[in-house]
Design a protein around this motif. Structure first.
Motif, PDB file in Angstrom:
ATOM      1  N   THR A 283      52.429  74.040  84.397  1.00  0.00           N
ATOM      2  CA  THR A 283      53.604  74.714  83.836  1.00  0.00           C
ATOM      3  C   THR A 283      55.014  74.655  84.662  1.00  0.00           C
ATOM      4  O   THR A 283      56.088  74.451  84.455  1.00  0.00           O
ATOM      5  CB  THR A 283      53.362  75.953  83.268  1.00  0.00           C
ATOM      6  OG1 THR A 283      52.051  75.965  82.096  1.00  0.00           O
ATOM      7  CG2 THR A 283      54.415  76.720  82.476  1.00  0.00           C
ATOM      8  N   GLU A 284      54.644  75.051  85.954  1.00  0.00           N
ATOM      9  CA  GLU A 284      55.700  74.996  86.987  1.00  0.00           C
ATOM     10  C   GLU A 284      56.352  73.430  87.180  1.00  0.00           C
ATOM     11  O   GLU A 284      57.617  73.348  87.237  1.00  0.00           O
ATOM     12  CB  GLU A 284      54.983  75.374  88.294  1.00  0.00           C
ATOM     13  CG  GLU A 284      55.858  75.402  89.367  1.00  0.00           C
ATOM     14  CD  GLU A 284      55.245  75.775  90.719  1.00  0.00           C
ATOM     15  OE1 GLU A 284      55.427  77.007  91.320  1.00  0.00           O
ATOM     16  OE2 GLU A 284      54.404  74.783  91.174  1.00  0.00           O
ATOM     17  N   MET A 285      55.556  72.594  87.167  1.00  0.00           N
ATOM     18  CA  MET A 285      55.821  71.163  87.295  1.00  0.00           C
ATOM     19  C   MET A 285      56.808  70.812  86.187  1.00  0.00           C
ATOM     20  O   MET A 285      58.201  70.365  86.291  1.00  0.00           O
ATOM     21  CB  MET A 285      54.873  70.265  87.471  1.00  0.00           C
ATOM     22  CG  MET A 285      53.911  70.187  88.627  1.00  0.00           C
ATOM     23  SD  MET A 285      54.830  69.653  89.958  1.00  0.00           S
ATOM     24  CE  MET A 285      55.390  71.318  90.737  1.00  0.00           C
ATOM     25  N   LEU A 286      56.378  71.035  84.758  1.00  0.00           N
ATOM     26  CA  LEU A 286      57.371  70.969  83.644  1.00  0.00           C
ATOM     27  C   LEU A 286      58.547  71.657  83.813  1.00  0.00           C
ATOM     28  O   LEU A 286      59.605  71.301  83.390  1.00  0.00           O
ATOM     29  CB  LEU A 286      56.665  71.229  82.243  1.00  0.00           C
ATOM     30  CG  LEU A 286      56.983  70.748  80.989  1.00  0.00           C
ATOM     31  CD1 LEU A 286      57.001  69.236  81.145  1.00  0.00           C
ATOM     32  CD2 LEU A 286      55.989  70.971  79.918  1.00  0.00           C
ATOM     33  N   GLN A 287      58.567  72.972  84.123  1.00  0.00           N
ATOM     34  CA  GLN A 287      59.727  73.893  84.351  1.00  0.00           C
ATOM     35  C   GLN A 287      60.666  73.216  85.169  1.00  0.00           C
ATOM     36  O   GLN A 287      61.858  73.443  85.250  1.00  0.00           O
ATOM     37  CB  GLN A 287      59.265  75.191  84.460  1.00  0.00           C
ATOM     38  CG  GLN A 287      58.687  75.848  83.472  1.00  0.00           C
ATOM     39  CD  GLN A 287      58.043  77.274  83.697  1.00  0.00           C
ATOM     40  OE1 GLN A 287      58.019  77.474  84.939  1.00  0.00           O
ATOM     41  NE2 GLN A 287      58.141  78.019  83.005  1.00  0.00           N
ATOM     42  N   ALA A 288      60.085  72.589  86.587  1.00  0.00           N
ATOM     43  CA  ALA A 288      60.786  71.981  87.331  1.00  0.00           C
ATOM     44  C   ALA A 288      61.555  70.634  86.998  1.00  0.00           C
ATOM     45  O   ALA A 288      62.418  70.135  87.723  1.00  0.00           O
ATOM     46  CB  ALA A 288      60.207  71.990  88.654  1.00  0.00           C
ATOM     47  N   GLY A 289      61.308  70.210  85.787  1.00  0.00           N
ATOM     48  CA  GLY A 289      61.891  68.940  85.397  1.00  0.00           C
ATOM     49  C   GLY A 289      61.042  67.699  85.351  1.00  0.00           C
ATOM     50  O   GLY A 289      61.643  66.532  85.447  1.00  0.00           O
ATOM     51  N   LEU A 290      59.887  68.032  85.619  1.00  0.00           N
ATOM     52  CA  LEU A 290      58.911  66.558  86.015  1.00  0.00           C
ATOM     53  C   LEU A 290      58.889  66.310  84.455  1.00  0.00           C
ATOM     54  O   LEU A 290      58.230  66.856  83.465  1.00  0.00           O
ATOM     55  CB  LEU A 290      57.436  66.997  86.533  1.00  0.00           C
ATOM     56  CG  LEU A 290      56.487  65.648  86.859  1.00  0.00           C
ATOM     57  CD1 LEU A 290      57.142  65.017  88.007  1.00  0.00           C
ATOM     58  CD2 LEU A 290      55.056  66.373  87.158  1.00  0.00           C
ATOM     59  N   ARG A 291      58.923  64.661  84.489  1.00  0.00           N
ATOM     60  CA  ARG A 291      58.952  63.987  83.033  1.00  0.00           C
ATOM     61  C   ARG A 291      57.303  64.194  82.658  1.00  0.00           C
ATOM     62  O   ARG A 291      56.318  64.175  83.340  1.00  0.00           O
ATOM     63  CB  ARG A 291      59.218  62.751  83.211  1.00  0.00           C
ATOM     64  CG  ARG A 291      60.813  62.491  83.466  1.00  0.00           C
ATOM     65  CD  ARG A 291      61.052  61.224  83.540  1.00  0.00           C
ATOM     66  NE  ARG A 291      60.816  60.234  82.253  1.00  0.00           N
ATOM     67  CZ  ARG A 291      59.916  59.132  82.421  1.00  0.00           C
ATOM     68  NH1 ARG A 291      59.102  58.945  83.456  1.00  0.00           N
ATOM     69  NH2 ARG A 291      59.733  58.755  81.181  1.00  0.00           N
ATOM     70  N   MET A 292      57.048  64.342  81.177  1.00  0.00           N
ATOM     71  CA  MET A 292      55.839  64.496  80.770  1.00  0.00           C
ATOM     72  C   MET A 292      54.899  63.351  81.087  1.00  0.00           C
ATOM     73  O   MET A 292      53.696  63.622  81.321  1.00  0.00           O
ATOM     74  CB  MET A 292      55.961  64.868  79.227  1.00  0.00           C
ATOM     75  CG  MET A 292      55.949  66.377  79.129  1.00  0.00           C
ATOM     76  SD  MET A 292      55.981  66.716  77.186  1.00  0.00           S
ATOM     77  CE  MET A 292      57.726  66.177  76.625  1.00  0.00           C
ATOM     78  N   PRO A 293      55.292  62.247  80.864  1.00  0.00           N
ATOM     79  CA  PRO A 293      54.179  61.116  80.972  1.00  0.00           C
ATOM     80  C   PRO A 293      53.915  61.015  82.647  1.00  0.00           C
ATOM     81  O   PRO A 293      52.763  60.657  83.102  1.00  0.00           O
ATOM     82  CB  PRO A 293      55.109  59.769  80.988  1.00  0.00           C
ATOM     83  CG  PRO A 293      56.231  60.072  80.026  1.00  0.00           C
ATOM     84  CD  PRO A 293      56.393  61.445  80.336  1.00  0.00           C
TER      85      PRO A 293
END
Length: 400
Positions: A283-293
């Motif tokens: 969740t932290e990575m996604l919130q930081a802008g990491l692309r889902m793929p």
């Protein structure tokens, strides 16, 4: 037998054993099947198949002792077994696994042309219990921060292992299966963690930062130099990362034990299980802008649908950001009632940038929606895309 570790006992799930000649005959077919699949399937897969077939044979021995071959099975036998499973205190996922393994067994021996196989399909679409929709449960920022600080302070080998799990999002068994040479240096000054074959039977390499490298190296110092152990899958001598001074491997129970102790000592308001550390990382990575793929590859997910579960968690972040942007716009363009201060004002968020991010997110999700093979997933994504586009339209109308 059948590639199953010696001494392994499968769970009965509540059915008593009823001896009899017919059950022994069914058992011969079960044994032959397990021996066959052990030649090309992993031991755990064989164990799961053995558990499901044992469960079914015990039901047949108790309720239909006259059936002496799987070729005699009728739909009524399957329906009776399904009803018996439904009345047992089993998790839905356990029932799903038992049903799938029995169905695969019957379909496989039919495809192989065995004389003991049923003459036609016995399972129907509605027989499989629906999958449980379990959303990720990341820790709150306060709990996450307090937990990481306490793990750093305590500094034992398992405390550092938990920090490593939090920093990489590894599954617990993947963490336990790491080896001393799993940390690899890349060209330049970069590092990556080689994750061995795990839950989905695939290995991967994930990038790590300098802080993660330091944690890995601390574990190496704490473990000492115990002798190599035989790998449970291949038998080759292996230097596992998480090993006791006595030379024995740590189990996943050690992770839960130390987290439970910290939860009690710090009186945390949340239960920090090992898998929640993985949820928190993702969740932290996604919130930081990491692309889902990219996140999908880092987590070792087989499909993007598995990773999209984390999108549902971050929709609240989108809504909160949108409301904060509207509040900032209102404050920015409202006629002030007090004299204007001579001090410089804090710069407000750029509404055009926020609008662009909302539209970009909607476009990305729309591409995943079109590629999805699941009707339920496509409908869910469609609703998310429509909400994002509505937010974008509202924000555009409110911007001069």
């Amino acid at each position: 037998m059948g590639g199953v570790p010696p001494g392994h006992q499968e769970p009965t799930h509540g059915f008593a054993v009823t001896p009899g000649g017919s059950v022994v005959s069914l058992e011969r077919t079960r044994h032959k099947y397990l021996e066959a699949i052990a030649l090309f399937l992993r031991p755990n897969t064989v164990i799961n198949a053995r558990t499901a077939l044992t469960n079914f044979l015990r039901y047949m021995g108790a309720h239909h002792p006259h059936v002496s071959s799987f070729s005699e099975l009728q739909r009524d036998h399957i329906e009776g077994w399904l009803r018996a499973l439904a009345h047992r205190p089993l998790k839905r996922s356990t029932r799903r696994n038992l049903v799938i393994k029995l169905r695969v067994f019957l379909e496989t021996i039919r495809a192989w042309g065995w004389s003991e196989a049923p003459t036609g399909p016995l399972f129907r679409t509605g027989d499989l219990p629906p999958e449980e929709k379990i959303l990720p449960r990341p820790l709150s920022q306060d709990t996450d921060r307090a937990l990481q600080e306490e793990l750093e302070r305590r500094g034992g080998i398992i405390h550092n292992a938990l920090l490593l799990q939090r920093m990489t999002g590894l599954r617990s068994q993947e963490l336990m299966d790491l080896e001393v040479d799993s940390l690899r240096r890349l060209p330049g000054d970069d590092w990556a963690l080689h994750v061995p074959v795990g839950k989905l039977h695939s290995e991967r390499v994930i990038p790590v930062d300098a802080a993660t490298v330091r944690v890995f190296q601390r574990i190496l110092e704490l473990r000492g130099d115990p002798p190599a152990l035989a790998h449970p899958e291949t038998g080759r001598p292996t230097h596992f990362l998480l090993v006791r001074p006595s030379g024995r491997r740590y189990s996943r129970d050690a992770l839960r034990y130390h987290l439970d102790k910290i939860e009690k000592d710090l009186r945390l308001s949340e239960h920090p299980s090992p898998h929640r550390l993985r949820h928190t990382f993702a969740t932290e990575m996604l919130q930081a802008g990491l692309r889902m793929p990219v996140l999908m590859k880092m987590l070792g997910h087989r499909t993007i649908g598995m990773t999209l579960r984390y999108v549902k968690i971050t929709q609240e972040d989108v809504r909160r950001g949108y409301l904060e942007a509207l509040a900032a716009l209102k404050e920015r363009y409202e006629i002030p009632l007090l004299p204007v201060s001579t001090r410089p004002q804090t710069e407000s968020p750029d509404p055009k940038a926020i609008l662009s991010q909302l539209l970009a997110t909607a476009t990305t999700l729309e591409s995943y929606r079109r590629d999805s093979t699941s009707e339920a997933e496509r409908k869910s994504l469609q609703r998310i895309v429509e909400r994002l586009r509505k937010l974008a339209r509202d924000l555009e109308r409110s911007t001069p």
